[in-house]
Motif scaffolding. Structure first.
Motif: not given
Length: 357
Positions: A250-278
């Motif tokens: 399934q495809r979604f609107s370009p606006e929805l896809e790029i915004n959720l993808y950017r949030i994924l990038q930001e969230a996983l980057t924060n995990i590396i920088k701050h969370a010390q998660a495994t």
């Protein structure tokens, strides 16, 4: 006015208050001459004929109802009636039953009370409307900024891929040929070629970060899976992806896809920088007309109030996520407990109407 100023329920609440204070029978008539509120409930819905005649004349004014009027006009009782004004418009009348002379001062006092209440409601409505317009305008400009950023990223990514990468590839091939034809400088030339190869790899990674081709070509799900795979290999963190099977193609609107993808990038980057998660769990599920996106880690967690108070980089990242989701008319929540990890949850409507101003 967009809303009916004399709402029957609101009018009845005012009548009840006024009647109790004055110990008088009180009624309110709308601008069509219909009694919409009264201490005598049987009168509600009746036409107040004397008020109707006065209102239809186009000249609103105070008037009394005599015993003679009560016998000749329907729906009326002896008393005194006063227009209710709101922003220079007569929106109805308030009447106090009884002797006209005695009731006049009570009716005028009651009218002032009703007008004050209506004006307070109108001011509140205007403030709410102004706030809503301000929020809508804010979201409009945030979306424009994000769209401009994404377009610039797309443009730079394309230039890196089409021009810079081709130039570096030509340099690599040239250095290889030159090394083979110049034995004395072969080692130095191959070293330079290796440096160019590493630079080309870095340019490719940068181009993908700026605008992943897989997102444009295959959509959010494929881009998410690819990003998680690369992320897990690079940072040696176990990332489990739970993707709803009905979303695979399934495809979604370009606006929805790029915004959720950017949030994924930001969230996983924060995990590396701050969370010390495994361990990290990423979930993408469709619920009727809503797309649910969850990122959960087993890291050290944080005090959300402290993060927002200090307004550090992590806080700015969270604000950025919230702004993106607000632009999609979605819901954003983040829950974190010290030493028990963090859960970021997003829900966005799939088929939303575009914002209009």
């Amino acid at each position: 006015m967009n809303t009916q100023p004399l709402d029957p329920k609101f009018a009845q609440s005012l009548v009840d208050i006024i009647a109790a204070e004055l110990n008088k029978n009180v009624n309110i008539v709308d601008k069509k001459g219909i009694i919409i509120a009264s201490l005598s409930k049987e009168r509600i819905g009746q036409r107040h004929e004397a008020s109707t005649i006065m209102l239809n004349s186009g000249q609103a004014h105070e008037f009394s109802v005599t015993e003679h009027d009560q016998q000749h006009f329907s729906g009326v009782r002896t008393g005194f009636n006063v227009p209710i004004w709101l922003e220079s418009e007569c929106v109805g009348l308030i009447g106090v039953t009884g002797n006209s002379e005695e009731s006049a001062s009570y009716a005028r006092l009651a009218a002032h009370f009703v007008e004050a209440a209506l004006n307070a409601n109108l001011r509140q409505e205007k403030l709410v409307n102004a706030l809503q317009e301000k929020q809508a305008l804010h979201q409009h400009y945030i979306k424009k900024i994000i769209n401009i950023q994404e377009e610039e990223r797309r443009k730079i990514s394309r230039e890196l891929h089409d021009e810079t990468s081709q130039a570096l590839t030509s340099i690599i091939v040239g250095l290889r040929v030159l090394a083979e034809t110049t034995p004395a400088k072969k080692a130095e030339l191959l070293q330079m070629r290796d440096l160019a190869v590493n630079t080309l790899d870095a340019v490719h990674r940068l181009a993908v970060q700026l605008r992943p081709v897989v997102l444009d070509d295959l959509g959010l799900v494929s881009a998410t899976q690819k990003y998680i795979e690369d992320y897990s290999k690079k940072y040696k963190i176990q990332v489990t992806a739970k993707i709803d099977p009905q979303l695979l193609r399934q495809r979604f609107s370009p606006e929805l896809e790029i915004n959720l993808y950017r949030i994924l990038q930001e969230a996983l980057t924060n995990i590396i920088k701050h969370a010390q998660a495994t361990e990290v769990q990423v979930s993408l599920v469709k619920k009727t007309s809503v797309l649910s996106f969850t990122i959960l880690d087993n890291g050290i967690g944080f005090h959300s109030q402290k993060v927002y108070k200090h307004r550090n980089h992590a806080c700015l990242g969270l604000y950025g996520m919230k702004e993106r989701i607000a632009g999609l008319d979605g819901d954003f929540s983040i829950h974190s407990t010290i030493n028990h990890g963090t859960c970021l949850k997003i829900e966005v409507p799939i088929n939303r109407k575009p914002l209009t101003l």
